[in-house]
Design a protein around this motif. Structure first.
Motif, PDB file in Angstrom:
ATOM      1  N   ILE A 237       8.371  19.520  11.023  1.00 19.71           N
ATOM      2  CA  ILE A 237       8.895  18.218  10.583  1.00 19.71           C
ATOM      3  C   ILE A 237       8.207  17.079  11.330  1.00 19.71           C
ATOM      4  CG2 ILE A 237      10.938  16.714  10.596  1.00 19.71           C
ATOM      5  CD1 ILE A 237      12.606  19.281  10.042  1.00 19.71           C
ATOM      6  N   ILE A 238       8.034  17.244  12.643  1.00 22.19           N
ATOM      7  CA  ILE A 238       7.359  16.215  13.452  1.00 22.19           C
ATOM      8  C   ILE A 238       5.926  16.017  12.967  1.00 22.19           C
ATOM      9  CG2 ILE A 238       6.466  15.674  15.764  1.00 22.19           C
ATOM     10  CD1 ILE A 238       8.990  17.172  16.849  1.00 22.19           C
ATOM     11  N   SER A 239       5.225  17.125  12.724  1.00 23.83           N
ATOM     12  CA  SER A 239       3.848  17.052  12.222  1.00 23.83           C
ATOM     13  C   SER A 239       3.799  16.342  10.871  1.00 23.83           C
ATOM     14  CB  SER A 239       3.267  18.464  12.093  1.00 23.83           C
ATOM     15  OG  SER A 239       1.961  18.429  11.574  1.00 23.83           O
ATOM     16  N   PHE A 240       4.747  16.669   9.997  1.00 27.07           N
ATOM     17  CA  PHE A 240       4.819  16.056   8.669  1.00 27.07           C
ATOM     18  C   PHE A 240       5.059  14.547   8.768  1.00 27.07           C
ATOM     19  CE2 PHE A 240       7.398  14.689   5.004  1.00 27.07           C
ATOM     20  CZ  PHE A 240       6.518  14.986   3.969  1.00 27.07           C
ATOM     21  N   ILE A 241       5.926  14.131   9.690  1.00 25.69           N
ATOM     22  CA  ILE A 241       6.230  12.702   9.874  1.00 25.69           C
ATOM     23  C   ILE A 241       4.980  11.932  10.290  1.00 25.69           C
ATOM     24  CG2 ILE A 241       7.467  11.039  11.337  1.00 25.69           C
ATOM     25  CD1 ILE A 241       9.816  13.088  11.349  1.00 25.69           C
ATOM     26  N   PHE A 242       4.254  12.467  11.273  1.00 22.48           N
ATOM     27  CA  PHE A 242       3.050  11.778  11.751  1.00 22.48           C
ATOM     28  C   PHE A 242       1.961  11.739  10.680  1.00 22.48           C
ATOM     29  CE2 PHE A 242       4.823  12.371  16.040  1.00 22.48           C
ATOM     30  CZ  PHE A 242       4.562  11.109  16.558  1.00 22.48           C
ATOM     31  N   GLU A 243       1.820  12.824   9.928  1.00 27.33           N
ATOM     32  CA  GLU A 243       0.829  12.845   8.849  1.00 27.33           C
ATOM     33  C   GLU A 243       1.193  11.831   7.769  1.00 27.33           C
ATOM     34  OE1 GLU A 243      -0.896  15.877   5.435  1.00 27.33           O
ATOM     35  OE2 GLU A 243      -0.226  16.728   7.352  1.00 27.33           O
ATOM     36  N   THR A 244       2.489  11.725   7.451  1.00 26.14           N
ATOM     37  CA  THR A 244       2.959  10.758   6.453  1.00 26.14           C
ATOM     38  C   THR A 244       2.678   9.329   6.906  1.00 26.14           C
ATOM     39  OG1 THR A 244       4.723  12.284   5.780  1.00 26.14           O
ATOM     40  CG2 THR A 244       4.964   9.976   5.123  1.00 26.14           C
ATOM     41  N   ILE A 245       2.896   9.059   8.195  1.00 25.49           N
ATOM     42  CA  ILE A 245       2.625   7.722   8.748  1.00 25.49           C
ATOM     43  C   ILE A 245       1.143   7.381   8.619  1.00 25.49           C
ATOM     44  CG2 ILE A 245       2.551   6.353  10.882  1.00 25.49           C
ATOM     45  CD1 ILE A 245       5.125   7.902  11.733  1.00 25.49           C
ATOM     46  N   LEU A 246       0.277   8.325   8.987  1.00 27.79           N
ATOM     47  CA  LEU A 246      -1.170   8.090   8.904  1.00 27.79           C
ATOM     48  C   LEU A 246      -1.617   7.856   7.460  1.00 27.79           C
ATOM     49  CD1 LEU A 246      -2.569  10.699  11.465  1.00 27.79           C
ATOM     50  CD2 LEU A 246      -2.696   8.216  11.646  1.00 27.79           C
ATOM     51  N   ARG A 247      -1.060   8.629   6.530  1.00 35.63           N
ATOM     52  CA  ARG A 247      -1.429   8.464   5.118  1.00 35.63           C
ATOM     53  C   ARG A 247      -0.937   7.118   4.578  1.00 35.63           C
ATOM     54  NH1 ARG A 247      -3.798  12.805   2.982  1.00 35.63           N
ATOM     55  NH2 ARG A 247      -3.425  14.851   3.936  1.00 35.63           N
ATOM     56  N   ALA A 248       0.241   6.676   5.037  1.00 34.59           N
ATOM     57  CA  ALA A 248       0.779   5.378   4.614  1.00 34.59           C
ATOM     58  C   ALA A 248      -0.102   4.240   5.131  1.00 34.59           C
ATOM     59  CB  ALA A 248       2.207   5.216   5.130  1.00 34.59           C
ATOM     60  N   VAL A 249      -0.553   4.362   6.382  1.00 35.40           N
ATOM     61  CA  VAL A 249      -1.458   3.357   6.965  1.00 35.40           C
ATOM     62  C   VAL A 249      -2.771   3.329   6.189  1.00 35.40           C
ATOM     63  CG1 VAL A 249      -2.811   2.747   9.014  1.00 35.40           C
ATOM     64  CG2 VAL A 249      -0.440   3.491   9.274  1.00 35.40           C
ATOM     65  N   GLN A 250      -3.279   4.507   5.848  1.00 34.58           N
ATOM     66  CA  GLN A 250      -4.519   4.609   5.081  1.00 34.58           C
ATOM     67  C   GLN A 250      -4.391   3.902   3.729  1.00 34.58           C
ATOM     68  OE1 GLN A 250      -5.613   8.600   3.963  1.00 34.58           O
ATOM     69  NE2 GLN A 250      -7.748   8.062   3.608  1.00 34.58           N
ATOM     70  N   LYS A 251      -3.283   4.124   3.030  1.00 29.75           N
ATOM     71  CA  LYS A 251      -3.062   3.496   1.723  1.00 29.75           C
ATOM     72  C   LYS A 251      -2.975   1.978   1.838  1.00 29.75           C
ATOM     73  CE  LYS A 251      -0.786   7.329  -0.664  1.00 29.75           C
ATOM     74  NZ  LYS A 251       0.487   7.826  -1.233  1.00 29.75           N
ATOM     75  N   LYS A 252      -2.299   1.497   2.897  1.00 32.18           N
ATOM     76  CA  LYS A 252      -2.157   0.049   3.089  1.00 32.18           C
ATOM     77  C   LYS A 252      -3.504  -0.603   3.355  1.00 32.18           C
ATOM     78  CE  LYS A 252       2.622  -0.635   4.489  1.00 32.18           C
ATOM     79  NZ  LYS A 252       3.529  -1.221   5.508  1.00 32.18           N
ATOM     80  N   ILE A 253      -4.336   0.054   4.154  1.00 36.23           N
ATOM     81  CA  ILE A 253      -5.660  -0.492   4.473  1.00 36.23           C
ATOM     82  C   ILE A 253      -6.547  -0.513   3.231  1.00 36.23           C
ATOM     83  CG2 ILE A 253      -7.802  -0.015   5.742  1.00 36.23           C
ATOM     84  CD1 ILE A 253      -6.057   0.830   8.101  1.00 36.23           C
ATOM     85  N   ILE A 254      -6.461   0.542   2.421  1.00 36.79           N
ATOM     86  CA  ILE A 254      -7.250   0.598   1.177  1.00 36.79           C
ATOM     87  C   ILE A 254      -6.815  -0.520   0.222  1.00 36.79           C
ATOM     88  CG2 ILE A 254      -7.667   1.949  -0.921  1.00 36.79           C
ATOM     89  CD1 ILE A 254      -7.558   4.461   0.904  1.00 36.79           C
ATOM     90  N   ARG A 255      -5.493  -0.742   0.108  1.00 34.21           N
ATOM     91  CA  ARG A 255      -4.981  -1.823  -0.745  1.00 34.21           C
ATOM     92  C   ARG A 255      -5.431  -3.182  -0.232  1.00 34.21           C
ATOM     93  NH1 ARG A 255       1.289   0.171  -1.522  1.00 34.21           N
ATOM     94  NH2 ARG A 255       0.855   1.922  -2.921  1.00 34.21           N
ATOM     95  N   TRP A 256      -5.416  -3.344   1.116  1.00 33.80           N
ATOM     96  CA  TRP A 256      -5.820  -4.618   1.728  1.00 33.80           C
ATOM     97  C   TRP A 256      -7.290  -4.913   1.435  1.00 33.80           C
ATOM     98  CZ3 TRP A 256      -9.225  -5.322   6.037  1.00 33.80           C
ATOM     99  CH2 TRP A 256      -9.288  -6.645   6.483  1.00 33.80           C
ATOM    100  N   LYS A 257      -8.120  -3.865   1.464  1.00 30.32           N
ATOM    101  CA  LYS A 257      -9.550  -4.040   1.172  1.00 30.32           C
ATOM    102  C   LYS A 257      -9.767  -4.441  -0.280  1.00 30.32           C
ATOM    103  CE  LYS A 257     -11.367  -0.790   4.547  1.00 30.32           C
ATOM    104  NZ  LYS A 257     -12.000   0.525   4.710  1.00 30.32           N
ATOM    105  N   MET A 258      -8.932  -3.837  -1.176  1.00 30.75           N
ATOM    106  CA  MET A 258      -9.078  -4.132  -2.600  1.00 30.75           C
ATOM    107  C   MET A 258      -8.576  -5.538  -2.926  1.00 30.75           C
ATOM    108  SD  MET A 258      -7.899  -0.445  -4.160  1.00 30.75           S
ATOM    109  CE  MET A 258      -8.039  -0.958  -5.865  1.00 30.75           C
TER     110      MET A 258
END
Length: 258
Positions: A237-258
């Motif tokens: 669960i801890i691993s899943f939470i951190f991976e979800t956070i990183l993926r959310a940050v990645q999506k936000k940065i991609i949207r910001w670039k677009m």
């Protein structure tokens, strides 16, 4: 725009339904295996494991163990990430350094995790062994992704930027960083997951005072298989939470670039 939002909501709902169905299937198969084996020590039932999970989460020292393990995981990840970034960028720009780094990277990737932990037990105290293991397992992943990202930047864009004599800061921030950002996030997500596994494994062998791995080992010694699985669920669960956070940050940065 409304149609696009509605479509996204449908896919999101579908993903949730599939996730729940998958979870139900896993629990069902788990229960069948438990009944077939007929031993709570060999394969505890889902309900017994859930009861063990509740006991673990409500006992004194639970949060302390979790926080200390997460701290070791984050420290190992940060050291490997920044070291991998520095060496990866340098090797990506310098062919000689890239060739020189190939043998040590191949060696590190080939070393069994248990060997890393056993040697670390000789070198460090029990609290630092998981950090070292997490670092050494994650470092090659970050280094390889970043160096390959630098080398794969479109050469035509680089030549065009040079012809216009773009400043080095703009060259870095507007060409290289956007180009290698997918490689960086891929490295971060992969190294976080693999590094976390290494940290828990190292804790099992090194037995630091407060750690998820130490509690797993104690549960194994007392044949509390339900608690071993419960601690495993917590780690996942801890691993899943951190991976979800990183993926959310990645999506936000991609949207910001677009």
């Amino acid at each position: 725009m409304k149609n696009f939002i509605m479509l996204n909501k449908r896919f999101f709902k579908k993903d949730i339904i599939l996730f729940i169905l998958s979870f139900i299937v896993i629990i069902f198969v788990w229960k069948i295996i438990s009944l077939v084996m007929g031993s709570e020590i060999l394969m505890p039932s889902p309900e017994k494991t859930f009861a063990g999970l509740i006991k673990i989460m409500t006992r004194n020292g639970f949060l302390s163990s979790v926080i200390h393990s997460i701290s070791r995981g984050i420290l190992g990840f940060l050291i490997s990430f920044f070291a991998g970034m520095v060496f990866g960028v340098a090797a990506g720009f310098n062919k000689v350094l890239f060739k020189m780094m190939e043998p040590p990277m191949a060696i590190i990737k080939s070393i069994p995790l248990m060997s890393i932990i056993l040697v670390a037990l000789i070198w460090f105290d029990s609290g630092n062994v998981p950090v070292f293991a997490g670092f050494l397992v994650s470092f090659p992943i970050v280094y390889t992704n970043v160096s390959e990202g630098i080398k794969n930047v479109d050469k035509k864009i680089i030549e065009m930027a040079k012809s216009y004599r773009i400043k080095k800061i703009r060259f870095l921030t507007e060409i290289y960083i956007p180009a290698i950002s997918p490689f960086i996030f891929s490295a971060a997500i992969s190294s976080m997951g693999i590094g976390w596994k290494a940290v828990i494994a190292a804790e099992v062998l090194s037995n630091p005072i407060k750690a998820i791995g130490t509690d797993m080992q104690l549960s194994r010694i007392y044949l509390q298989t339900d608690r071993v699985i419960a601690w495993t669920v917590i780690a996942v669960i801890i691993s899943f939470i951190f991976e979800t956070i990183l993926r959310a940050v990645q999506k936000k940065i991609i949207r910001w670039k677009m």
